[in-house]
Design a protein around this motif. Sequence first.
Motif, PDB file in Angstrom:
ATOM      1  N   MET A 461      -4.259   8.412 -16.748  1.00  0.00           N
ATOM      2  CA  MET A 461      -4.415   9.857 -16.861  1.00  0.00           C
ATOM      3  C   MET A 461      -4.785  10.358 -15.475  1.00  0.00           C
ATOM      4  SD  MET A 461      -6.079  12.870 -17.162  1.00  0.00           S
ATOM      5  CE  MET A 461      -7.765  12.351 -16.937  1.00  0.00           C
ATOM      6  N   ASN A 462      -3.802  10.922 -14.784  1.00  0.00           N
ATOM      7  CA  ASN A 462      -3.977  11.333 -13.396  1.00  0.00           C
ATOM      8  C   ASN A 462      -3.446  12.739 -13.187  1.00  0.00           C
ATOM      9  OD1 ASN A 462      -3.206   8.271 -13.561  1.00  0.00           O
ATOM     10  ND2 ASN A 462      -4.487   8.439 -11.752  1.00  0.00           N
ATOM     11  N   VAL A 463      -4.129  13.487 -12.319  1.00  0.00           N
ATOM     12  CA  VAL A 463      -3.659  14.799 -11.876  1.00  0.00           C
ATOM     13  C   VAL A 463      -3.088  14.632 -10.477  1.00  0.00           C
ATOM     14  CG1 VAL A 463      -4.265  17.209 -11.495  1.00  0.00           C
ATOM     15  CG2 VAL A 463      -5.518  15.867 -13.187  1.00  0.00           C
ATOM     16  N   PHE A 464      -1.829  15.048 -10.285  1.00  0.00           N
ATOM     17  CA  PHE A 464      -1.179  14.897  -8.983  1.00  0.00           C
ATOM     18  C   PHE A 464      -0.825  16.265  -8.415  1.00  0.00           C
ATOM     19  CE2 PHE A 464      -0.053  10.648 -10.747  1.00  0.00           C
ATOM     20  CZ  PHE A 464      -0.666   9.884  -9.756  1.00  0.00           C
ATOM     21  N   ASP A 465      -1.286  16.505  -7.191  1.00  0.00           N
ATOM     22  CA  ASP A 465      -0.907  17.699  -6.440  1.00  0.00           C
ATOM     23  C   ASP A 465       0.380  17.357  -5.670  1.00  0.00           C
ATOM     24  OD1 ASP A 465      -0.565  19.790  -4.652  1.00  0.00           O
ATOM     25  OD2 ASP A 465      -2.715  20.033  -4.297  1.00  0.00           O
ATOM     26  N   LEU A 466       1.507  17.797  -6.214  1.00  0.00           N
ATOM     27  CA  LEU A 466       2.794  17.414  -5.639  1.00  0.00           C
ATOM     28  C   LEU A 466       3.052  18.094  -4.311  1.00  0.00           C
ATOM     29  CD1 LEU A 466       5.057  17.314  -8.826  1.00  0.00           C
ATOM     30  CD2 LEU A 466       3.585  15.544  -7.844  1.00  0.00           C
ATOM     31  N   GLN A 467       2.496  19.271  -4.091  1.00  0.00           N
ATOM     32  CA  GLN A 467       2.676  19.956  -2.805  1.00  0.00           C
ATOM     33  C   GLN A 467       2.008  19.156  -1.677  1.00  0.00           C
ATOM     34  OE1 GLN A 467       1.115  23.917  -3.942  1.00  0.00           O
ATOM     35  NE2 GLN A 467       3.143  24.736  -3.413  1.00  0.00           N
ATOM     36  N   GLU A 468       0.776  18.715  -1.898  1.00  0.00           N
ATOM     37  CA  GLU A 468       0.074  17.923  -0.886  1.00  0.00           C
ATOM     38  C   GLU A 468       0.746  16.560  -0.711  1.00  0.00           C
ATOM     39  OE1 GLU A 468      -2.714  17.429   2.068  1.00  0.00           O
ATOM     40  OE2 GLU A 468      -2.254  19.240   0.890  1.00  0.00           O
ATOM     41  N   TRP A 469       1.261  16.040  -1.795  1.00  0.00           N
ATOM     42  CA  TRP A 469       1.980  14.757  -1.747  1.00  0.00           C
ATOM     43  C   TRP A 469       3.190  14.867  -0.806  1.00  0.00           C
ATOM     44  CZ3 TRP A 469       2.497  11.365  -6.689  1.00  0.00           C
ATOM     45  CH2 TRP A 469       3.208  10.185  -6.411  1.00  0.00           C
ATOM     46  N   ARG A 470       3.936  15.952  -0.977  1.00  0.00           N
ATOM     47  CA  ARG A 470       5.120  16.132  -0.120  1.00  0.00           C
ATOM     48  C   ARG A 470       4.710  16.328   1.338  1.00  0.00           C
ATOM     49  NH1 ARG A 470       6.182  19.907  -4.395  1.00  0.00           N
ATOM     50  NH2 ARG A 470       7.565  18.953  -5.973  1.00  0.00           N
ATOM     51  N   ARG A 471       3.628  17.077   1.539  1.00  0.00           N
ATOM     52  CA  ARG A 471       3.196  17.363   2.900  1.00  0.00           C
ATOM     53  C   ARG A 471       2.803  16.081   3.643  1.00  0.00           C
ATOM     54  NH1 ARG A 471      -1.047  18.363   6.076  1.00  0.00           N
ATOM     55  NH2 ARG A 471      -2.534  17.711   4.473  1.00  0.00           N
ATOM     56  N   GLN A 472       2.157  15.150   2.928  1.00  0.00           N
ATOM     57  CA  GLN A 472       1.723  13.903   3.558  1.00  0.00           C
ATOM     58  C   GLN A 472       2.766  12.791   3.432  1.00  0.00           C
ATOM     59  OE1 GLN A 472      -2.301  12.646   2.998  1.00  0.00           O
ATOM     60  NE2 GLN A 472      -2.998  14.650   2.277  1.00  0.00           N
ATOM     61  N   ASN A 473       3.841  13.053   2.745  1.00  0.00           N
ATOM     62  CA  ASN A 473       4.953  12.106   2.605  1.00  0.00           C
ATOM     63  C   ASN A 473       4.471  10.730   2.131  1.00  0.00           C
ATOM     64  OD1 ASN A 473       7.586  11.253   2.628  1.00  0.00           O
ATOM     65  ND2 ASN A 473       7.667  10.898   4.854  1.00  0.00           N
ATOM     66  N   LEU A 474       3.715  10.739   1.016  1.00  0.00           N
ATOM     67  CA  LEU A 474       3.132   9.498   0.519  1.00  0.00           C
ATOM     68  C   LEU A 474       4.172   8.551  -0.068  1.00  0.00           C
ATOM     69  CD1 LEU A 474      -0.218  10.638  -1.155  1.00  0.00           C
ATOM     70  CD2 LEU A 474       0.191   9.748   1.133  1.00  0.00           C
ATOM     71  N   THR A 475       5.315   9.081  -0.502  1.00  0.00           N
ATOM     72  CA  THR A 475       6.358   8.198  -1.027  1.00  0.00           C
ATOM     73  C   THR A 475       6.877   7.275   0.071  1.00  0.00           C
ATOM     74  OG1 THR A 475       6.989   9.859  -2.672  1.00  0.00           O
ATOM     75  CG2 THR A 475       8.570   8.107  -2.211  1.00  0.00           C
ATOM     76  N   ALA A 476       6.998   7.799   1.279  1.00  0.00           N
ATOM     77  CA  ALA A 476       7.430   6.961   2.409  1.00  0.00           C
ATOM     78  C   ALA A 476       6.379   5.887   2.712  1.00  0.00           C
ATOM     79  CB  ALA A 476       7.681   7.827   3.640  1.00  0.00           C
ATOM     80  N   ILE A 477       5.092   6.244   2.594  1.00  0.00           N
ATOM     81  CA  ILE A 477       4.024   5.250   2.808  1.00  0.00           C
ATOM     82  C   ILE A 477       4.094   4.160   1.740  1.00  0.00           C
ATOM     83  CG2 ILE A 477       1.520   4.930   2.802  1.00  0.00           C
ATOM     84  CD1 ILE A 477       1.271   7.713   4.026  1.00  0.00           C
ATOM     85  N   TYR A 478       4.386   4.574   0.514  1.00  0.00           N
ATOM     86  CA  TYR A 478       4.557   3.606  -0.571  1.00  0.00           C
ATOM     87  C   TYR A 478       5.684   2.627  -0.249  1.00  0.00           C
ATOM     88  CZ  TYR A 478       6.883   2.069  -4.878  1.00  0.00           C
ATOM     89  OH  TYR A 478       7.546   1.343  -5.821  1.00  0.00           O
ATOM     90  N   HIS A 479       6.794   3.130   0.267  1.00  0.00           N
ATOM     91  CA  HIS A 479       7.911   2.255   0.612  1.00  0.00           C
ATOM     92  C   HIS A 479       7.520   1.255   1.710  1.00  0.00           C
ATOM     93  CE1 HIS A 479      11.106   5.257  -1.025  1.00  0.00           C
ATOM     94  NE2 HIS A 479      10.786   4.335  -1.912  1.00  0.00           N
ATOM     95  N   GLN A 480       6.710   1.689   2.664  1.00  0.00           N
ATOM     96  CA  GLN A 480       6.278   0.788   3.729  1.00  0.00           C
ATOM     97  C   GLN A 480       5.457  -0.371   3.160  1.00  0.00           C
ATOM     98  OE1 GLN A 480       4.178   3.125   6.632  1.00  0.00           O
ATOM     99  NE2 GLN A 480       5.949   4.425   7.103  1.00  0.00           N
ATOM    100  N   TYR A 481       4.503  -0.042   2.276  1.00  0.00           N
ATOM    101  CA  TYR A 481       3.676  -1.103   1.685  1.00  0.00           C
ATOM    102  C   TYR A 481       4.503  -2.005   0.776  1.00  0.00           C
ATOM    103  CZ  TYR A 481      -0.396   1.439   3.404  1.00  0.00           C
ATOM    104  OH  TYR A 481      -1.322   2.055   4.213  1.00  0.00           O
TER     105      TYR A 481
END
Length: 575
Positions: A461-481
């Motif tokens: 059960m998580n709340v995600f701020d998708l705007q901040e997620w896009r700004r910090q490009n966390l999906t790309a960080i996930y791909h790196q790990y």
Amino acid sequence: MKKRVRCQRILILSLLSISIFVPVILFSIFTSSHVHKGLVEDLTTIKYKTETLQMNSIEQEIENELEEPIIAFYKNETVDGDVNDWTFGNARGTDGGELDNNQTSTQSVSFRPYEKGNSRKLIAGERDVQFQTPRASNEKVREIKDRVLMAKAYLKFASAEKNSPLTKELKTRIRELDRAVGEASKDSDLSRSALQKMKSMEATLSKASKIYTDCPAMATKIRAMTYNTEEELRASRKQANYLVELAARTTPKGLHCLSLQLVADYFDLQPEEREFPNQQKLNDPDLYHYVLFSDNILASAAVVNSTVSTSSEPGKMVFHLVTDDLNFLSMRMWFLLSPLGQATIEIESVANLEYLSSKSVLRKKKSLDPRYFSPLNHLRFYLPEIFPALNKVVFLDHDVVVQRDLRALWEVNMKGKVNGAVDTCQKDHFSFRRMDMFINFKDPFIAKNFDVKSCTWAFGMNVFDLQEWRRQNLTAIYHQYLKLGEEKRLWKERSLPLGLLTFYNQTIALDRRWHLLGLGYESGVGRSEIERAAVIHYDGHMKPWLEIGIAKYKSYWNKYIKYDHPYLERCNIHG
């Protein structure tokens, strides 16, 4: 003269009457004022005298045991009467009349004035002395099992002489006691014949102790038996864990039937009957959007039904359910047959998501458990790309149940963070987790960039701020790990370790009442804690839709499944 004699007679009779009746009257007056008090005091004395005698006998027994260890617990001279008079679990004890210190039931013990040691006569109307006996024990059961182990140890010594009388006798006594104990876990479960069998075993052990007097050899043999038993226990636990994991991975037959029935009937629908209403709400950022990834129809139904039933504004709720290609049609059919009222639902297949179709990083990963690296398990790291028009979503795992209105989660101040989650770093709580439980801090890269003492948190059960997620490009960080983990082993195979790395320093802690873990394993979570929680989570292998699910927790999940549904009855799915 006659008158004088008459007067003398009257005087003598009067004196005689006085000498007889005056003592009687005085005695009656004295006894009437003291007899009641004397009775009460005497009963009190009896009560404490009984307790004193009991304590003295126990102390004497302890002193005797300390002076010399005795092999036989049940000697003929300690048993008052026939063996059949013994009753396990009542007021009779191991010493033929003394109380067992581990019994629970309240016994009424009558004062017997004519038994040995009691010189006082019973006064009419005197009540039995009442007292509370301690709780029932398994002391006799444990003693019997200990003697069986000792017999097996002697049997190891006697194994060279397979046909010796002692070997045959030991085997017979072991079989007899094993049969007498059976599945008994406490003394009251034992049969009456168990005591007689125990006496026979004592006699056999006494014979064996006279033949095998080498104590060091016996100690070595017992240590070897202990080691073998521990090895067998470890193997049994490993096998049990494997079977539980296998059961968790296996889809129940009823769910297979349900999926097939739904798909067959889906093709009978007209094209216009296959569409969900209110699809214009899917991209409205002002509504409450819930995201769910699942291939389980009943699990998804429980999540959606519980969330809708607890909301005061179901018309503003939008569910985004993504499933695999195999369950896509059956999932659509189920929710077409079970409309959500004012709430809106979208059901999509992972194969139809254009963004993920070009991402092959997950498909290359091999795992012993395909659940850990299935696309559905890692879709949570692509939320901004899957829902480009949305600003904030609440993510729900398919093994949760919602018990409170979740609208307030959209009002949480994220303070520039991306993920809102309940922490799991409270040491005295069953949900406690450390970073090094999931991530390899022996690796230099991990040790340099992450703090092993940093607080962990939970998916589900998580709340995600998708705007901040896009700004910090966390999906790309996930791909790196993810790519780094392919080169060397940095974490356990599941999505949580990757989440802990991807959202490191990007998570804000929510109040613990929002999300309660621990219903999918024996965590010991209590009823009051469950009922206070907004979301309860069946994390672990024991899911509520499986037969291995924990019975006391299933009711919270079952009430959101309509087991009288024709499809469930047709596939023999019951709560």
